[in-house]
Scaffold this motif. Structure first.
Motif, short mmCIF file in Angstrom:
data_model
loop_
_atom_site.label_atom_id
_atom_site.label_comp_id
_atom_site.label_asym_id
_atom_site.label_seq_id
_atom_site.Cartn_x
_atom_site.Cartn_y
_atom_site.Cartn_z
N PRO A 56 0.83 -1.21 0.00
CA PRO A 56 0.00 0.00 0.00
C PRO A 56 0.86 1.26 0.00
O PRO A 56 1.93 1.29 0.61
CB PRO A 56 -0.80 -0.12 1.30
N ARG A 57 0.36 2.27 -0.68
CA ARG A 57 1.10 3.54 -0.78
C ARG A 57 0.23 4.65 -0.22
O ARG A 57 -0.91 4.81 -0.63
CB ARG A 57 1.47 3.83 -2.22
N PHE A 58 0.76 5.40 0.71
CA PHE A 58 0.03 6.51 1.32
C PHE A 58 -0.34 7.55 0.27
O PHE A 58 0.48 7.94 -0.57
CB PHE A 58 0.90 7.16 2.39
N ILE A 59 -1.61 7.99 0.30
CA ILE A 59 -2.04 9.05 -0.62
C ILE A 59 -2.25 10.36 0.13
O ILE A 59 -1.67 11.38 -0.23
CB ILE A 59 -3.38 8.68 -1.31
N GLN A 104 5.25 11.58 14.02
CA GLN A 104 4.42 12.52 13.26
C GLN A 104 4.31 12.17 11.79
O GLN A 104 4.17 13.03 10.95
CB GLN A 104 4.96 13.96 13.38
N GLU A 105 4.43 10.90 11.46
CA GLU A 105 4.36 10.50 10.06
C GLU A 105 3.41 9.33 9.89
O GLU A 105 3.05 8.65 10.85
CB GLU A 105 5.74 10.07 9.56
N THR A 106 3.05 9.10 8.65
CA THR A 106 2.27 7.91 8.36
C THR A 106 3.21 6.76 8.01
O THR A 106 4.42 6.93 7.94
CB THR A 106 1.31 8.18 7.19
N GLN A 107 2.64 5.59 7.81
CA GLN A 107 3.46 4.42 7.52
C GLN A 107 3.84 4.36 6.05
O GLN A 107 3.03 4.67 5.17
CB GLN A 107 2.71 3.15 7.89
#
Lengths: 113, 112
Positions: free
Chosen positions: A44-47, B98-101
């Motif tokens: 999965p890639r963060f959008i 403070q970040e997403t994965q």
């Protein structure tokens, strides 16, 4: 964890704007809304991620109404390469050590020529 | 752009064998995760790792599984005695504060 509901699939055509809506009626006060994209056999890639109102980045916009019980991912002028599964996730805050993204079935978007 | 890498990309093993899946998280990240995705199904959380110990784990992560950060860069998932139902894509992810994965490209494991 807040349960999310999104359409199983959507079809669109190149150049069109695509809006994918996700329902999350029991979202908690501390929850954030995150969207991921996944191509076959890839991670999965963060959008995009948001808490309230509107967030925009270089690939998408995220609209969140005041009650936060739903959110809409907007992809402007899609191309064939946007064909993928899109996941709406609710949880957080993302900076918290216990934040674990929980994936549902996602929305399979097919973009036609 | 920094990225999470995983090796091998594909692994075929016999039932009952041990496998080790390797991940190199993004260098300044502090939180590490393993997920799996059985073909055609959802991405499922396995385990999270922070400060050299497991933070959370799911029901899937039973005694056959273990994780380790053997040095400053690698993060491994070991399956001690593989079963047919362990066949899946395994994704490593990492994040900073403070970040997403950020997810790796995955290892496709096939148990015969």
């Amino acid at each position: 964890l807040a349960k999310t509901t999104q359409p199983i699939s959507m079809d669109s055509y190149e150049g069109q704007e695509v809006n994918i809506t996700c329902s999350h009626n029991n979202i908690a006060t501390n929850d954030y809304i995150t969207w991921y994209q996944q191509f076959p056999s890839q991670g999965p890639r963060f959008i995009i991620q948001g808490y309230k109102t509107k967030v925009t980045n270089e690939v998408a916009s995220l609209f969140i109404p005041a009650d936060r019980k739903s959110s809409t991912l907007s992809l402007p002028r899609v191309s064939l390469s946007d064909t993928a599964v899109y996941y709406c996730l609710v949880g957080g805050p993302p900076s918290g050590g216990s934040y674990i993204p929980t994936f549902g079935r996602g929305t399979s978007l097919i973009v036609h020529p | 752009e920094p990225e999470v890498t995983q090796t091998p990309s594909h692994q075929v093993t016999q039932m009952g064998q041990e496998v080790i899946l390797r991940c190199v998280p993004i260098s300044n990240h502090l939180y590490f995760y393993w997920y799996r995705q059985i073909l055609g199904q959802k991405v499922e959380f396995l385990v999270s790792f922070y400060n050299n110990e497991i933070s959370e784990k799911s029901e899937i992560f039973d005694d056959q599984f273990s994780v380790e950060r053997p040095d400053g860069s690698n993060f491994t998932l070991k399956i001690r005695s593989t079963k047919l139902e362990d066949s899946a894509m395994y994704f490593c992810a990492s994040r900073g504060i403070q970040e997403t994965q950020y997810f790796g490209p995955g290892t496709r494991l096939l148990v015969l």
